[in-house]
Design a protein around this motif. Structure first.
Motif, short mmCIF file in Angstrom:
data_model
loop_
_atom_site.label_atom_id
_atom_site.label_comp_id
_atom_site.label_asym_id
_atom_site.label_seq_id
_atom_site.Cartn_x
_atom_site.Cartn_y
_atom_site.Cartn_z
N GLU A 17 0.62 -1.29 -0.05
CA GLU A 17 -0.02 -0.01 -0.07
C GLU A 17 0.92 1.39 0.05
OE1 GLU A 17 -3.20 -0.13 -0.80
OE2 GLU A 17 -3.39 -2.02 -0.60
N LYS A 20 2.18 1.87 -3.62
CA LYS A 20 1.22 2.31 -4.50
C LYS A 20 0.90 3.98 -4.06
CE LYS A 20 -1.61 -1.95 -4.86
NZ LYS A 20 -3.04 -2.52 -4.57
N SER A 150 -1.20 0.79 6.56
CA SER A 150 -1.76 0.13 5.22
C SER A 150 -3.08 0.63 4.89
CB SER A 150 -1.29 -1.28 5.38
OG SER A 150 -2.30 -1.97 6.10
N SER A 151 -3.92 0.72 5.98
CA SER A 151 -5.30 1.09 5.59
C SER A 151 -5.33 2.61 5.09
CB SER A 151 -6.15 0.86 6.91
OG SER A 151 -6.39 -0.60 6.87
N TYR A 153 -2.98 4.36 4.06
CA TYR A 153 -2.18 4.56 2.73
C TYR A 153 -3.23 4.35 1.62
CZ TYR A 153 2.08 3.63 5.66
OH TYR A 153 3.22 3.67 6.54
N ALA A 154 -3.91 3.08 1.84
CA ALA A 154 -4.92 2.93 0.73
C ALA A 154 -5.89 4.06 0.66
CB ALA A 154 -5.47 1.39 0.98
#
Length: 167
Positions: A17, A20, A150-151, A153-154
């Motif tokens: 993530e 991206k 990660s959450s 980031y997404a």
């Protein structure tokens, strides 16, 4: 991406993530990093890509604070000293202000550094410590880290992509 269940999955989620997100951050024109035309983290507010990176940096550095306090056996004020979970919009505003004087490239670098330090800390932590017991309420340490790395980031990547597309 599925919710990580162990150290390897957590590290993979963070790396995937963040990679991206970083590619999307590179698409943001330098002349627009301070343009406040994106929905903010508090209802009825607007933020800029700079503010979004400040928000992510603030949360990543907060995760590091949690991990450092935990390692030292000290109490952790979740989410942050002086803030309650129902005041996350106010905490976002604090993060925007905390980094407001940094040049954008330095802020992005600081996000990279915080993320690398989180990855290193996870690397030094056993699965049992990350996922074997509750750490905050019913949440494990691994889940709390994921909720704040990660959450987001997404989520940030999605916000940025929509913002870029609208340009």
């Amino acid at each position: 991406m599925a919710v990580p269940q162990d150290k390897d999955e957590l590290l993979a989620a963070i790396e995937t993530e963040f990679g991206k997100l970083n590619r999307t951050l590179e698409e943001v024109p330098q002349g627009l990093v301070h343009e406040r035309t994106m929905d903010g983290h508090a209802k009825g507010t607007q933020m800029s890509p700079f503010d979004l990176v400040a928000y992510l940096t603030g949360w990543n550095e907060l995760v590091l604070k949690w991990l450092e306090r935990d390692s030292a056996g000290a109490a952790i004020d979740f989410p942050e000293t002086g803030f309650k979970w129902n005041e996350l919009g106010r905490l976002a505003g604090k993060f925007y202000g905390d980094y407001a004087d940094l040049p954008y490239p330095r802020l992005v670098e600081r996000l990279h550094t915080a993320k690398a330090r989180i990855v290193a800390a996870i690397g030094r932590t056993e699965d049992a410590e990350l996922y074997g017991r509750p750490w905050y309420g019913k949440w494990t340490m691994g889940r709390m880290i994921q909720f704040n790395t990660s959450s987001p980031y997404a989520n940030a990547r999605g916000r940025l992509r929509a913002w870029l597309k609208a340009r």
